[in-house]
Design a protein around this motif. Structure first.
Motif, mmCIF file in Angstrom:
data_model
loop_
_atom_site.group_PDB
_atom_site.id
_atom_site.type_symbol
_atom_site.label_atom_id
_atom_site.label_comp_id
_atom_site.label_asym_id
_atom_site.label_seq_id
_atom_site.Cartn_x
_atom_site.Cartn_y
_atom_site.Cartn_z
ATOM 1 N N VAL A 125 0.309 1.340 5.870
ATOM 2 C CA VAL A 125 -0.408 2.581 6.175
ATOM 3 C C VAL A 125 0.579 3.740 6.349
ATOM 4 O O VAL A 125 0.301 4.873 5.980
ATOM 5 C CB VAL A 125 -1.310 2.389 7.413
ATOM 6 C CG1 VAL A 125 -0.509 2.126 8.651
ATOM 7 C CG2 VAL A 125 -2.196 3.596 7.629
ATOM 8 N N VAL A 126 1.770 3.412 6.845
ATOM 9 C CA VAL A 126 2.793 4.445 6.987
ATOM 10 C C VAL A 126 3.269 4.902 5.613
ATOM 11 O O VAL A 126 3.386 6.096 5.327
ATOM 12 C CB VAL A 126 3.980 3.922 7.825
ATOM 13 C CG1 VAL A 126 5.096 4.930 7.866
ATOM 14 C CG2 VAL A 126 3.527 3.578 9.223
ATOM 15 N N LEU A 127 3.516 3.923 4.729
ATOM 16 C CA LEU A 127 3.902 4.277 3.361
ATOM 17 C C LEU A 127 2.811 5.121 2.704
ATOM 18 O O LEU A 127 3.098 6.090 2.007
ATOM 19 C CB LEU A 127 4.145 3.011 2.540
ATOM 20 C CG LEU A 127 5.482 2.321 2.757
ATOM 21 C CD1 LEU A 127 5.539 1.047 1.934
ATOM 22 C CD2 LEU A 127 6.630 3.236 2.353
ATOM 23 N N GLY A 128 1.556 4.743 2.946
ATOM 24 C CA GLY A 128 0.444 5.490 2.372
ATOM 25 C C GLY A 128 0.429 6.922 2.870
ATOM 26 O O GLY A 128 0.241 7.863 2.106
ATOM 27 N N PHE A 129 0.676 7.074 4.148
ATOM 28 C CA PHE A 129 0.654 8.399 4.752
ATOM 29 C C PHE A 129 1.788 9.273 4.205
ATOM 30 O O PHE A 129 1.594 10.425 3.830
ATOM 31 C CB PHE A 129 0.774 8.246 6.274
ATOM 32 C CG PHE A 129 0.527 9.509 7.012
ATOM 33 C CD1 PHE A 129 -0.670 10.188 6.856
ATOM 34 C CD2 PHE A 129 1.488 10.032 7.845
ATOM 35 C CE1 PHE A 129 -0.898 11.366 7.528
ATOM 36 C CE2 PHE A 129 1.258 11.214 8.527
ATOM 37 C CZ PHE A 129 0.061 11.879 8.363
ATOM 38 N N ILE A 130 2.974 8.650 4.120
ATOM 39 C CA ILE A 130 4.110 9.378 3.554
ATOM 40 C C ILE A 130 3.800 9.754 2.110
ATOM 41 O O ILE A 130 4.052 10.883 1.674
ATOM 42 C CB ILE A 130 5.395 8.515 3.632
ATOM 43 C CG1 ILE A 130 5.775 8.308 5.098
ATOM 44 C CG2 ILE A 130 6.532 9.163 2.867
ATOM 45 C CD1 ILE A 130 6.906 7.315 5.296
ATOM 46 N N GLY A 131 3.203 8.806 1.379
ATOM 47 C CA GLY A 131 2.857 9.067 -0.015
ATOM 48 C C GLY A 131 1.884 10.225 -0.148
ATOM 49 O O GLY A 131 2.022 11.073 -1.022
ATOM 50 N N MET A 132 0.903 10.267 0.758
ATOM 51 C CA MET A 132 -0.119 11.303 0.684
ATOM 52 C C MET A 132 0.489 12.686 0.851
ATOM 53 O O MET A 132 0.087 13.635 0.200
ATOM 54 C CB MET A 132 -1.132 11.082 1.805
ATOM 55 C CG MET A 132 -2.521 10.866 1.323
ATOM 56 S SD MET A 132 -3.512 10.366 2.720
ATOM 57 C CE MET A 132 -4.479 11.824 2.934
ATOM 58 N N GLU A 222 -2.807 -5.481 -1.836
ATOM 59 C CA GLU A 222 -2.551 -4.342 -0.957
ATOM 60 C C GLU A 222 -3.752 -3.392 -0.923
ATOM 61 O O GLU A 222 -4.384 -3.157 -1.928
ATOM 62 C CB GLU A 222 -1.287 -3.621 -1.434
ATOM 63 C CG GLU A 222 -0.953 -2.378 -0.710
ATOM 64 C CD GLU A 222 -1.002 -2.513 0.800
ATOM 65 O OE1 GLU A 222 -0.502 -3.515 1.322
ATOM 66 O OE2 GLU A 222 -1.563 -1.626 1.447
ATOM 67 N N THR A 223 -4.061 -2.888 0.257
ATOM 68 C CA THR A 223 -5.288 -2.111 0.407
ATOM 69 C C THR A 223 -5.059 -0.701 0.899
ATOM 70 O O THR A 223 -5.435 0.274 0.264
ATOM 71 C CB THR A 223 -6.214 -2.807 1.425
ATOM 72 O OG1 THR A 223 -6.338 -4.149 1.032
ATOM 73 C CG2 THR A 223 -7.568 -2.158 1.439
ATOM 74 N N MET A 224 -4.451 -0.609 2.062
ATOM 75 C CA MET A 224 -4.431 0.659 2.785
ATOM 76 C C MET A 224 -3.760 1.766 1.967
ATOM 77 O O MET A 224 -4.332 2.842 1.787
ATOM 78 C CB MET A 224 -3.674 0.439 4.102
ATOM 79 C CG MET A 224 -4.053 1.395 5.164
ATOM 80 S SD MET A 224 -5.807 1.366 5.477
ATOM 81 C CE MET A 224 -6.061 3.097 5.756
ATOM 82 N N ALA A 225 -2.578 1.469 1.441
ATOM 83 C CA ALA A 225 -1.845 2.510 0.731
ATOM 84 C C ALA A 225 -2.595 2.943 -0.527
ATOM 85 O O ALA A 225 -2.679 4.138 -0.814
ATOM 86 C CB ALA A 225 -0.446 2.011 0.374
ATOM 87 N N VAL A 226 -3.166 1.979 -1.264
ATOM 88 C CA VAL A 226 -3.862 2.383 -2.490
ATOM 89 C C VAL A 226 -5.115 3.188 -2.163
ATOM 90 O O VAL A 226 -5.458 4.134 -2.863
ATOM 91 C CB VAL A 226 -4.265 1.190 -3.388
ATOM 92 C CG1 VAL A 226 -3.095 0.706 -4.165
ATOM 93 C CG2 VAL A 226 -4.914 0.085 -2.642
ATOM 94 N N MET A 227 -5.770 2.821 -1.065
ATOM 95 C CA MET A 227 -6.972 3.554 -0.701
ATOM 96 C C MET A 227 -6.626 5.020 -0.407
ATOM 97 O O MET A 227 -7.377 5.925 -0.724
ATOM 98 C CB MET A 227 -7.617 2.907 0.511
ATOM 99 C CG MET A 227 -8.983 3.418 0.804
ATOM 100 S SD MET A 227 -9.904 2.222 1.748
ATOM 101 C CE MET A 227 -9.419 2.614 3.393
ATOM 102 N N MET A 228 -5.455 5.219 0.182
ATOM 103 C CA MET A 228 -5.064 6.585 0.539
ATOM 104 C C MET A 228 -4.533 7.374 -0.654
ATOM 105 O O MET A 228 -4.565 8.595 -0.647
ATOM 106 C CB MET A 228 -3.991 6.544 1.638
ATOM 107 C CG MET A 228 -4.514 6.003 2.949
ATOM 108 S SD MET A 228 -3.185 5.574 4.074
ATOM 109 C CE MET A 228 -2.932 7.127 4.899
ATOM 110 N N LEU A 229 -4.052 6.678 -1.681
ATOM 111 C CA LEU A 229 -3.317 7.389 -2.726
ATOM 112 C C LEU A 229 -3.986 7.468 -4.090
ATOM 113 O O LEU A 229 -3.639 8.304 -4.899
ATOM 114 C CB LEU A 229 -1.936 6.736 -2.928
ATOM 115 C CG LEU A 229 -1.013 6.796 -1.728
ATOM 116 C CD1 LEU A 229 0.253 6.041 -2.010
ATOM 117 C CD2 LEU A 229 -0.698 8.231 -1.391
ATOM 118 N N THR A 230 -4.925 6.574 -4.379
ATOM 119 C CA THR A 230 -5.410 6.529 -5.760
ATOM 120 C C THR A 230 -6.665 7.346 -6.001
ATOM 121 O O THR A 230 -7.139 7.434 -7.112
ATOM 122 C CB THR A 230 -5.680 5.085 -6.206
ATOM 123 O OG1 THR A 230 -6.619 4.523 -5.294
ATOM 124 C CG2 THR A 230 -4.429 4.260 -6.219
ATOM 125 N N GLY A 231 -7.241 7.933 -4.967
ATOM 126 C CA GLY A 231 -8.405 8.787 -5.173
ATOM 127 C C GLY A 231 -9.733 8.058 -5.179
ATOM 128 O O GLY A 231 -10.779 8.681 -5.079
#
Lengths: 295, 286
Positions: A125-132, A222-231
């Motif tokens: 989720v941290v990676l996802g947030f940074i990615g966003m 993997e779920t959280m990061a893709v949910m935040m980043l792929t639209g």
């Protein structure tokens, strides 16, 4: 006195052995129970929806009237995102495994190993947030896209998550190659690069495949990061620059909404089965190659 | 030896741990789950309420209206906040579980349609909105903007706002309409995520409760049809029913509320409670 201690030791051994046995059995029982539960809930969907409509339907409108449960776009979304992550993480991961195990000096090696293990410890989720906040605007500007929330952004972030897995397993594979292979090659006058390319990579190949497969397993689940980043667009992506919706993100995003024992609820479990089958196959391939390596 | 004993104790604890999982809630704890739109509002009520009634504790969580209602049906929370009405199907499901949901309207919410401040477009009709969000209009130039592709941002399907917007804007309140969000719509997991994307992206259009609008986003003026006047989302325009996209906010309880839960709902509907509604950028009901 000695006898006593021997006896007590034996009893202790006995109990410890049994506890370990029980622990082992419990984990298998859990897997089986999870699988049964998944099957029971997921298969209920097919009382009302045909398997063909589920797997090859292009529209995912689970709460409309009438609902549509086609997971093709979600399935392909997962595939695109995973493919992207593979393209990025395989070469990087294997190259760094080679560097760490064969080229780097001891101090650099230790430093790099710790660094890569640290990468594995970052929560997704941290990676996802940074990615966003960093990757998404970057991707949008760099490729001049309407939005940066694309399969590509997800792939890049997932590659970061797969790399630690790939590096550490591939590195182990290179370590387990007998020293004499390398020594023989060098003694015959091969350069360092020739030794790596012609001897070590072929010898470590099963390990490399296993590493890559486990990397894929990490990515596809993997779920959280893709949910935040792929639209999360439930439309078949035509390129890496399109938004995508993965199966995992669908389950995570919609499970809160579903009413228990509704079609929607069953359909999410059915997606779970599809995911389970995919990861099972991937792990099986990894397992086969790991055993090849041992021979 | 010591290690082995520890090992044994540890395994035992693991086994027993499962048995200890069932927790008993703290006395006086009320659990409120539901609408992301309302989570700030319910939280503010809860904080204010806990000041006056010190022996009660209210745990507030978001997740979406559907999440709250599903929690109410499965008996895992006491109060569900929802930005949409409970569906027939959900009420039936609840009744099967011996739960008779009671509905309270606690406020009104204007849904703002937002774009990036650099976007030249500053007003749209409901018909244009419907065409944009269903994917019939795909370029900003068709509604008077630049020649750029429109990026549609929507909330996930567990959002009451998503459903409200679909029924009242995309389908224009027509029961038999089959309009859906364009498959190319990006579904983001929170209002905040939409707000963040709007700030970065000059081609995007999104919607959320007007409480989330800040100067970094531009809320569009909306008209019912071409001939009507365009109104901006503001508390006065919603009370006077001039701004066309507003909806009631609901609170559901499992049965006719009693004790602490009743006190809490009375507080939410009291003068102070409704002041809080206004403070959190919603529209009071009384």
């Amino acid at each position: 006195m000695k006898n006593m201690s021997l006896k007590s030791r034996k009893i202790k051994e006995y109990f410890i052995e049994k506890i370990i046995l029980i622990s082992g059995i419990i984990s298998i029982v859990f897997v089986i129970l999870i699988f049964i539960f998944l099957l029971k809930e997921g298969l209920s969907l097919f009382k009302t929806i045909s398997l063909k409509d589920f797997l090859f339907g292009k529209l995912w409108y689970p709460i409309s009237e009438p609902p549509k449960f086609g997971i093709l776009s979600l399935f392909l979304g997962s595939i695109w995102v995973t493919l992207g992550a593979i393209v990025i993480s395989f070469p990087l991961g294997i190259a760094s495994a080679i560097y760490i195990s064969e080229v780097a000096h001891l101090k650099i090696r230790e430093f790099l190993k710790t660094g890569i293990e640290l990468l594995a410890a970052i929560p997704s989720v941290v990676l996802g947030f940074i990615g966003m906040t960093t990757l998404v605007p970057l991707v949008r500007k760099m490729f001049n896209l309407p939005t940066g929330l694309t399969a590509l952004s997800g792939s890049i972030m997932l590659a970061f998550m797969a790399i630690p897995t790939i590096v550490s397993i591939a590195e182990d594979a290179f370590y387990s190659i007998p020293k004499r292979y390398k020594e023989a090659a060098l003694a015959l006058g091969a350069t360092k690069w020739q030794t790596i390319w012609r001897v070590l990579i072929p010898a470590g190949f099963p390990g490399i495949v296993a590493a890559c497969m486990l990397g894929i397993g990490r990515v596809i689940g993997e779920t959280m990061a893709v949910m935040m980043l792929t639209g999360n667009t439930a439309k078949i992506p035509k390129s890496f620059f399109d938004p995508a919706r993965t199966m995992t993100a669908t389950i995570a995003a919609e499970m809160g909404e579903t009413v228990r024992n509704s079609e929607h609820y069953f359909s999410l479990f059915a997606i779970g089965i599809v995911l389970f089958i995919i990861t099972f196959i991937v792990n099986l391939i990894a397992d086969i190659y790991i055993h090849k390596e041992l021979k | 030896m010591f290690k082995n004993i520890m090992c044994f104790v540890f395994s035992l604890c693991m086994l027993l741990g499962f048995a200890g999982c069932k927790r008993t809630p703290r006395a006086g704890t009320i659990c409120a789950v539901g609408s992301d739109t309302m989570v700030n509002l319910v939280q503010s009520w809860a904080e204010e309420f806990m000041k006056t009634s010190s022996d009660s504790f209210i745990a507030v969580t978001g997740g979406g209206s559907g999440t709250g209602i599903a929690g109410l049906i499965s008996n895992s929370c006491d109060i569900a906040s929802a930005s949409r009405k409970m569906k027939e199907q959900e009420i039936e499901k609840a009744k099967k579980n011996n739960i008779n949901p009671v509905e309270f309207i606690v406020g009104l919410d204007g849904i703002a349609v937002v774009v990036n401040p650099n976007n030249k477009v500053d007003k749209l009709t409901i018909d244009q909105l419907s065409d944009i969000f269903t994917g019939k209009i795909t370029n900003w130039k068709e509604v008077g903007g630049e020649d750029k592709k429109i990026v549609i941002l929507s909330r996930e399907m567990n959002s009451g706002t998503h459903i409200y917007f679909k029924e009242h804007v995309l389908r224009r309140n027509k029961e038999d309409s089959k309009e859906e969000f364009a498959p190319s719509a990006l579904l983001l997991s929170s209002s905040q995520a939409i707000a963040d994307e709007i700030i970065q992206n000059s081609q995007a259009i999104g919607y959320y409760g007007m409480g989330y609008v800040n100067p970094k986003q531009k809320a569009l003026k909306i008209a019912k049809d071409k001939k009507s006047v365009y109104y901006e989302p503001s508390i006065s325009n919603i009370i006077s029913d001039k701004y066309p996209i507003s909806r009631p906010l609901y609170i559901y309880t499992k049965s006719q509320p009693e004790g602490k839960i009743k006190d809490f709902i009375d507080f939410a509907l009291s003068k102070r409670g409704q002041e809080i509604v206004k403070e959190t950028d919603f529209v009071p009901v009384n």
